[in-house]
Design an enzyme around this catalytic site. Structure first.
Site, PDB file in Angstrom:
ATOM      1  CB  THR A   1      -5.848  -4.900  -0.186  1.00 10.07           C
ATOM      2  OG1 THR A   1      -6.994  -4.433   0.540  1.00 10.07           O
ATOM      3  CG2 THR A   1      -4.779  -5.247   0.829  1.00 10.07           C
ATOM      4  CB  ILE A   2      -8.137   0.168  -0.440  1.00  8.41           C
ATOM      5  CG1 ILE A   2      -9.432  -0.610  -0.155  1.00  8.41           C
ATOM      6  CG2 ILE A   2      -8.022   0.498  -1.902  1.00  8.41           C
ATOM      7  CD1 ILE A   2     -10.681   0.254  -0.281  1.00  8.41           C
ATOM      8  CG  ASP A   3      -9.588  -3.726   2.969  1.00  9.45           C
ATOM      9  OD1 ASP A   3     -10.115  -2.603   2.861  1.00  9.45           O
ATOM     10  OD2 ASP A   3     -10.171  -4.782   2.659  1.00  9.45           O
TER      11      ASP A   3
ATOM     12  N   GLY B   1      -4.961  -9.391  -2.939  1.00 11.08           N
ATOM     13  CA  GLY B   1      -5.047  -9.260  -1.488  1.00 11.08           C
ATOM     14  C   GLY B   1      -4.955 -10.607  -0.807  1.00 11.08           C
TER      15      GLY B   1
HETATM   16  O1  F6P Z   1     -10.924  -5.428  -0.149  1.00  9.48           O
HETATM   17  C1  F6P Z   1     -11.180  -4.146  -0.546  1.00  9.48           C
HETATM   18  C2  F6P Z   1     -12.630  -3.780  -0.331  1.00  9.48           C
HETATM   19  O2  F6P Z   1     -12.823  -2.527  -0.930  1.00  9.48           O
HETATM   20  C3  F6P Z   1     -13.088  -3.766   1.124  1.00  9.48           C
HETATM   21  O3  F6P Z   1     -12.672  -2.652   1.835  1.00  9.48           O
HETATM   22  C4  F6P Z   1     -14.578  -3.852   0.942  1.00  9.48           C
HETATM   23  O4  F6P Z   1     -15.184  -4.355   2.095  1.00  9.48           O
HETATM   24  C5  F6P Z   1     -14.697  -4.802  -0.201  1.00  9.48           C
HETATM   25  O5  F6P Z   1     -13.501  -4.674  -0.957  1.00  9.48           O
HETATM   26  C6  F6P Z   1     -15.871  -4.586  -1.123  1.00  9.48           C
HETATM   27  O6  F6P Z   1     -15.883  -5.636  -2.033  1.00  9.48           O
HETATM   28  P1  F6P Z   1     -16.716  -5.781  -3.371  1.00  9.48           P
HETATM   29  O7  F6P Z   1     -15.908  -5.177  -4.472  1.00  9.48           O
HETATM   30  O8  F6P Z   1     -16.829  -7.251  -3.551  1.00  9.48           O
HETATM   31  O9  F6P Z   1     -18.024  -5.095  -3.153  1.00  9.48           O
END
Ligand code: F6P
Length: 353
Positions: free
Chosen positions: A131-133, A108
């Site tokens: 990325t899912i975002d 990402g």
């Molecule tokens: O970047 C993808 C994501 O799933 C975001 O939507 C979310 O805020 C974050 O990762 C969570 O991250 P982690 O895996 O560090 O808890």
């Protein structure tokens, strides 16, 4: 050709599918292809954790979720090394030890930022937008996004029937800390009544008023709220200040606060549902498998043409690429005049603004 591959940052569906697309295409182009799989993203590149991976190991992983190489979300700045060791120098050294002709970096925004840095340092880098975002600048879609939209939309579907049975108001908290693409897409697909995203700060009174209207009309109400949703007051604060205030109140996200305010004002039963990491897990959707195949194949052609310092992108229906120097670290936000926001408003969805 010697190609290194690493997958970095939060995982999502499609990481394996894109490696599958790349290796299938690249091995047909170059029968002498050698793949080096770097373990757990940049951490593995720094710590010399890599191995030769046979092309056959990429067979049968098109539909497999996660990443066979492992990943890590270690903010670059926070990577602490023993005294006297330097991250970029170690990455360059290990790149040379593997005698790579290029390094494929699947990740990402943060991953792309580091990719841009390594490219400036003279390494041959090709980025792939994961990325899912869906927040990487310069590409209409990232892989993994549509799979997550399907999951979140299904959650909203499932919540709707139980919400209707009980006459409840449900707030479904959808991933996306800084950007609201996933909430916007899945909120529309899942027929949410109210969508709350970080880019459109909400006024709680307006959210309550809308929830009341919806409840009066249908007897239940569905709110899709991004984990990063914030109110108009929080939108004026710095990130540090906002997080500080939330910590004082024992909150991580605004979801429970919004639900409590609705419940108190309207005297309706309100529940919060957090699908969380299920949005990143499981097998990629058919659409993600297709764009991963296209993007992976495109990356192989970039490698063959020795076109480095770029990241694969999707523009309309066309697979293309951007220069890392133009996009590394830049964010694609939802804007108030995004076509999808307007379409959502057209069908009566409100954003609490
Ligand atoms: O970047 C993808 C994501 O799933 C975001 O939507 C979310 O805020 C974050 O990762 C969570 O991250 P982690 O895996 O560090 O808890």
């Amino acid at each position: 050709m010697n190609v290194g591959i690493l997958t970095s940052g939060g995982d999502c569906a499609g990481l394996n599918a894109i490696m599958h697309g790349f290796v299938k295409t690249m091995s047909a182009i170059d029968p002498k292809l050698e793949i080096y799989g770097v373990k757990n993203g940049y951490t593995g590149l720094i710590n010399r954790e890599y191995r030769k991976v046979k092309c056959e190991e990429f067979d049968g992983i098109l539909n497999l979720g996660g990443t066979i190489l492992g990943t890590s979300r270690q903010p670059y700045k926070k990577l602490i090394l023993p005294e006297g060791q330097e991250k970029v120098a170690l990455m360059k050294e290990n790149y040379r030890k593997m005698a790579l002709d290029c390094l494929l970096v699947l990740g990402g925004q943060g991953t792309h930022k580091t990719a841009g840095l390594l490219s400036k340092e003279g390494l041959n880098i090709i980025g792939l937008p994961k990325t899912i975002d869906n927040d990487i600048y310069g590409t209409d879609f990232t892989f993994g996004f549509h799979s997550a939209v399907n999951i979140a939309a299904e959650c909203l579907d499932r919540i709707r029937t139980t919400a209707a049975s009980h006459g409840r108001t449900f707030l479904v908290e959808i991933m996306g800390n800084r950007v609201g693409w996933l909430t916007l897409y899945s909120g529309i697909a899942g027929d949410a009544d109210i969508i709350l995203i970080p880019e459109i700060p909400y006024d709680i009174e307006k959210v309550i008023k809308q929830a009341q209207k919806v409840n009066e009309k249908k007897g239940y109400c569905i709110i899709a709220a991004a984990e990063g949703a914030l109110n108009t007051e929080e939108a004026q604060m710095s990130k540090r200040e906002r997080y500080g205030k939330r910590e004082e109140r024992g909150e991580v996200t605004a979801s429970n606060r919004i639900a409590a305010a609705i419940s108190k004002s309207l005297n309706v039963e309100t529940r919060v549902m957090v699908p969380g990491y299920t949005q990143r897990g499981g097998n990629p959707s058919a659409y993600d498998r297709i764009i991963c195949t296209q993007m992976g194949a495109y990356a192989a052609k970039l490698a063959k043409a020795k076109k480095f310092g770029v990241s694969v992108a999707m523009n309309g229906l066309k697979i293309t690429h951007n220069n890392l120097s133009d996009i590394a670290g830049a964010t694609k936000f939802v804007t108030k005049d995004s076509e999808l926001v307007l379409a959502a408003r057209d069908v009566g969805i409100t954003f609490g603004d």
